[in-house]
Enzyme design. Structure first.
Site, PDB file in Angstrom:
ATOM      1  N   LYS A  75      52.142  73.217  62.565  1.00 25.69           N
ATOM      2  CA  LYS A  75      52.373  74.635  63.464  1.00 25.69           C
ATOM      3  C   LYS A  75      53.015  74.067  64.964  1.00 25.69           C
ATOM      4  O   LYS A  75      53.810  74.468  65.326  1.00 25.69           O
ATOM      5  CB  LYS A  75      50.809  75.246  63.887  1.00 25.69           C
ATOM      6  CG  LYS A  75      50.310  75.881  62.377  1.00 25.69           C
ATOM      7  CD  LYS A  75      48.939  76.317  62.567  1.00 25.69           C
ATOM      8  CE  LYS A  75      48.423  77.209  61.353  1.00 25.69           C
ATOM      9  NZ  LYS A  75      47.195  77.379  61.341  1.00 25.69           N
ATOM     10  N   GLN A 102      41.753  76.534  65.024  1.00 26.52           N
ATOM     11  CA  GLN A 102      41.874  76.117  63.471  1.00 26.52           C
ATOM     12  C   GLN A 102      40.485  76.275  62.936  1.00 26.52           C
ATOM     13  O   GLN A 102      39.676  75.594  63.217  1.00 26.52           O
ATOM     14  CB  GLN A 102      42.631  74.690  63.288  1.00 26.52           C
ATOM     15  CG  GLN A 102      42.862  74.513  61.945  1.00 26.52           C
ATOM     16  CD  GLN A 102      43.926  75.208  61.327  1.00 26.52           C
ATOM     17  OE1 GLN A 102      45.022  75.515  61.860  1.00 26.52           O
ATOM     18  NE2 GLN A 102      43.845  75.927  60.071  1.00 26.52           N
ATOM     19  N   ASP A 145      46.672  84.852  65.716  1.00 23.84           N
ATOM     20  CA  ASP A 145      46.178  84.642  64.242  1.00 23.84           C
ATOM     21  C   ASP A 145      45.888  85.947  63.832  1.00 23.84           C
ATOM     22  O   ASP A 145      45.979  86.335  62.528  1.00 23.84           O
ATOM     23  CB  ASP A 145      45.169  83.734  64.259  1.00 23.84           C
ATOM     24  CG  ASP A 145      45.341  82.448  63.332  1.00 23.84           C
ATOM     25  OD1 ASP A 145      46.497  82.238  62.721  1.00 23.84           O
ATOM     26  OD2 ASP A 145      44.606  81.543  63.576  1.00 23.84           O
TER      27      ASP A 145
END
Ligand code: NAP
Length: 291
Positions: free
Chosen positions: A56, A100, A123
């Site tokens: 990422k 995460q 997200d």
């Protein structure tokens, strides 16, 4: 043996195209004094998570975005993590915050996600984002199903009036996937582990999205000729190689379109994270409608 008939939907090629567009928009925004910024928080040493966050951060750099990777020991307290999220919520150089998952067991992941400002929830896991998708309001879409929608768009597929079957009902893939398909006027069936006869449903489908996490959940005998098959699953085969939920060789002989694993939905997920972060920065710069 029958030859493969399905056309491949190449996630790497589509990602490269979309990322070129993102990079151009990043350059344009920078010229106006705003650099899109993503903060990624990793708690603990989960091996797969370490690979994901590295990818990422690397992808941000490739399109000219600013990113910060904050790594913390698995013993980090929930209170300390919430304090970091709070600081990033108020950091004007950061337009997207990603924590995460999975988090260590002593931290309540839902609480942490709800603590992220909905304006920076790139997200798309916050309840505000899920609610916006549910009622058809603008908001961040979860990256994996959003990537699947872009793949359908890339082949010019008109979902209106089509029957889509989603296998899996997780909050990050299956459910938002079903909502996105519904929003495009598909008739949507959601299957899960308590569905007694999966094949009876998939055989009716014009579009199948497999998001289970088990090899060979979808085999050739379960697919209507010409159907579009999107494989979200990430598994390992007996040789330890990455594979999806779909029996790729068999289903390729029946389906009209199919996504490979690797090189299908996977790269699209990070691409849509970049898109969400860019659009968040564009909104912050007053260039796009408020989410
Ligand atoms: P998850 O939370 O474990 O959900 C799996 C879903 O599959 C559940 O809804 C489960 O049903 C259902 N299921 C399990 N066995 C089934 C069966 N035999 N028949 C029908 N449905 C069944 O997983 P997830 O987070 O959604 O991820 C799914 C897969 O996608 C995993 O392999 C994951 O690694 C992969 N993934 C890939 C990406 C990417 O970027 N390519 C991103 C995210 C996830 P119940 O709800 O009844 O338990």
């Amino acid at each position: 043996m029958t030859q493969a008939t399905a056309k491949l939907i190449d996630g790497n090629a589509l990602s490269a195209k979309l990322r070129t567009d993102v990079a151009q928009r990043v350059t344009a925004l920078k010229a106006k004094g705003v650099t899109p910024g993503l903060a990624v928080i990793l708690v603990g040493e989960n091996a797969a998570s370490q690979v994901y966050v590295r990818n990422k951060v690397k992808s941000c750099a490739e399109v000219g975005m600013h990113s910060v990777l904050e790594r913390y020991d698995a013993s980090m307290t929930e209170a300390d993590l919430l304090a970091r999220v709070d600081a990033l919520n108020h950091d004007a150089s950061i337009h997207g915050i990603l924590v995460q998952l999975p988090l260590p067991a002593h931290i309540d992941a839902n609480k942490v996600i709800e603590f992220i400002s909905p304006a920076k929830d790139v997200d798309g896991f916050h309840i505000a984002s899920a609610g916006a998708l549910m009622v058809g309001q603008p908001g961040f879409w979860p990256c994996t199903p959003y990537g699947c929608m872009k793949m359908l768009e890339s082949i010019g597929y008109a979902l209106r009036g089509k029957h889509a079957v989603v296998i899996g009902r997780s909050n990050i893939v299956g459910k938002p996937m079903a909502m996105m398909l519904l929003q495009q006027s598909a008739t949507v069936t959601i299957c899960h582990s308590a569905t007694p006869d999966l094949k009876a449903h998939t055989l009716q489908a014009d579009v199948i999205v497999a998001a289970v996490g088990k090899r060979n959940v979808l085999t050739a005998d379960m697919v209507k000729p010409g159907a579009v098959v999107l494989d979200v699953g990430m598994n390992r085969n007996d040789e330890g190689k990455l594979c999806g939920d779909v029996d790729f060789d068999g289903v390729s002989r029946v389906a009209g379109y199919i996504t490979p694993v690797p090189g299908g939905v996977g790269p699209m997920t990070i691409t849509m994270l970049l898109v969400n972060t860019l659009e968040s920065a564009e909104r912050a710069a007053g260039e796009a409608p408020t989410a």
